[in-house]
Design an enzyme around this catalytic site. Structure first.
Site, short mmCIF file in Angstrom:
data_model
loop_
_atom_site.label_atom_id
_atom_site.label_comp_id
_atom_site.label_asym_id
_atom_site.label_seq_id
_atom_site.Cartn_x
_atom_site.Cartn_y
_atom_site.Cartn_z
N THR A 32 0.84 -1.20 0.00
CA THR A 32 0.00 0.00 0.00
C THR A 32 0.87 1.25 0.00
O THR A 32 1.98 1.23 0.55
CB THR A 32 -0.89 -0.02 1.26
OG1 THR A 32 -1.68 -1.21 1.22
CG2 THR A 32 -1.81 1.19 1.33
N GLY A 33 0.35 2.32 -0.61
CA GLY A 33 1.06 3.60 -0.59
C GLY A 33 1.51 3.99 -1.99
O GLY A 33 1.38 3.22 -2.95
N ASP A 87 6.35 -3.77 -0.84
CA ASP A 87 5.59 -2.84 -0.01
C ASP A 87 6.45 -1.62 0.31
O ASP A 87 7.69 -1.69 0.24
CB ASP A 87 5.16 -3.55 1.28
CG ASP A 87 3.94 -2.93 1.92
OD1 ASP A 87 3.55 -1.82 1.52
OD2 ASP A 87 3.36 -3.57 2.83
N GLY A 88 5.81 -0.54 0.65
CA GLY A 88 6.51 0.70 1.00
C GLY A 88 6.85 0.75 2.48
O GLY A 88 6.59 -0.19 3.23
N ALA A 89 7.42 1.86 2.91
CA ALA A 89 7.72 2.07 4.33
C ALA A 89 7.76 3.56 4.61
O ALA A 89 8.03 4.37 3.72
CB ALA A 89 9.06 1.44 4.69
N GLY A 103 1.69 4.48 7.53
CA GLY A 103 1.30 5.85 7.16
C GLY A 103 -0.05 5.88 6.47
O GLY A 103 -0.78 6.87 6.56
N GLU A 110 -0.79 -5.39 5.92
CA GLU A 110 0.55 -5.40 5.31
C GLU A 110 1.46 -6.38 6.05
O GLU A 110 2.17 -7.17 5.43
CB GLU A 110 1.15 -3.99 5.36
CG GLU A 110 0.47 -3.02 4.42
CD GLU A 110 0.98 -1.59 4.57
OE1 GLU A 110 1.00 -0.88 3.56
OE2 GLU A 110 1.33 -1.18 5.70
N LYS A 128 13.22 8.14 3.36
CA LYS A 128 12.79 7.13 4.33
C LYS A 128 13.96 6.50 5.10
O LYS A 128 13.74 5.77 6.07
CB LYS A 128 12.00 6.02 3.62
CG LYS A 128 10.88 6.51 2.72
CD LYS A 128 9.78 7.15 3.51
CE LYS A 128 8.62 7.65 2.68
NZ LYS A 128 7.91 6.64 1.92
C1 5RP Z 1 0.73 2.18 4.41
C2 5RP Z 1 2.21 2.08 4.45
C3 5RP Z 1 2.94 2.64 3.28
O1 5RP Z 1 3.64 1.61 2.65
C4 5RP Z 1 3.87 3.71 3.78
O2 5RP Z 1 3.09 4.71 4.41
C5 5RP Z 1 4.69 4.33 2.65
O3 5RP Z 1 3.86 5.06 1.79
P1 5RP Z 1 4.45 5.93 0.58
O4 5RP Z 1 5.15 4.99 -0.35
O5 5RP Z 1 3.24 6.59 -0.02
O6 5RP Z 1 5.39 6.93 1.18
O7 5RP Z 1 2.82 1.57 5.37
O8 5RP Z 1 0.16 1.73 5.60
#
Ligand code: 5RP
Length: 233
Positions: A32-33, A87-89, A103, A110, A128
């Site tokens: 997500t993200g 996945d993102g972070a 976030g 996740e 990040k």
């Molecule tokens: C969602 C998350 C996202 O992966 C994290 O917030 C990173 O989002 P982005 O890639 O938009 O900066 O943990 O719950």
């Protein structure tokens, strides 16, 4: 989609690079993200070109995006685990690969999907990276547990704030019908210990500390990527 962190080019470079890790026949965890979204779109283009995969979404958002991208979907219930998760972070520790996520308030699903992965690949932009985690830690709580969990967090040395919705009066309600406390601890000296304390607090559904899970973090830059590799548990 909400834009957080660094440049779109850096996010795209990370997401598209990670999408190339996926092989024919794989079951893929779809994060997500905004950075994971680039990986989902890139996977959709590969599916159009003949790649045979199934995706397991980690949120309402990633499911919608995967549908738009034409990625066939399945569930963790059906497959038990995924071959690779992308996945993102919100923050990662360069040295250990420990993450803060949530976030987008999607960290419960996740973590479920990412922890089931044969290979968990994180995609991020340079904003990040950190020498020590100090990002607020999102904690998903049962609606009835907001106050007791906030008290427990204070006893752990943190300060919990109920996450408010931006275009709705009142709190953010997660895809699971729960609330989110954003917990500020300052610099987190021992992420594994804090993760255990949070996990064992009654009323906590899941927290956003991902310790010992990431196999690799791919950081997109303006014209390339940097890769950090970890031995996951
Ligand atoms: C969602 C998350 C996202 O992966 C994290 O917030 C990173 O989002 P982005 O890639 O938009 O900066 O943990 O719950």
């Amino acid at each position: 989609m909400k834009q957080r962190g660094g440049s779109e080019t850096a996010k795209r470079n990370a997401g598209e690079y990670a999408a190339d890790y996926v092989d024919d026949g794989d079951v893929v965890g779809l994060g997500t993200g905004s950075t994971a979204a680039h990986a989902i779109r890139a996977l959709g283009r590969r599916v159009d070109a003949g790649l045979d995969i199934r995706g397991v979404p980690t949120s309402f958002q990633s499911r919608e995006l995967a549908r738009e991208a034409g990625i066939p979907l399945t569930t963790l219930d059906d497959v038990g685990g995924v071959d690779v998760a992308i996945d993102g972070a919100d923050q990662f520790d360069r040295e250990t690969g420990a993450l803060v996520k949530g976030g987008g308030a999607a960290h419960t699903r996740e973590k479920l999907v990412d922890a089931s992965a044969g290979r968990f690949v994180v995609v991020a932009d340079p904003s990040k990276a950190a020498a020590e985690l100090d990002h607020t830690v999102p904690v998903e709580v049962l609606p009835s547990a907001r106050r007791p969990v906030a008290t427990a967090v204070a006893e752990m040395g943190g300060d919990a704030t109920l996450r408010s919705a931006k275009r709705k009066d009142g709190p953010v309600v997660t895809d699971n019908g729960n609330l989110v406390l954003d917990c500020a601890f300052g610099a987190i000296a021992e992420p594994p210990a804090l993760a255990t304390d949070l996990s064992t607090t009654p009323g906590v559904v899941e927290h956003g500390l991902f310790v010992g899970l990431a196999d690799e973090v791919i950081v997109g830059t303006e014209d390339d990527v940097e890769r950090y590799r970890y031995a996951s548990e």
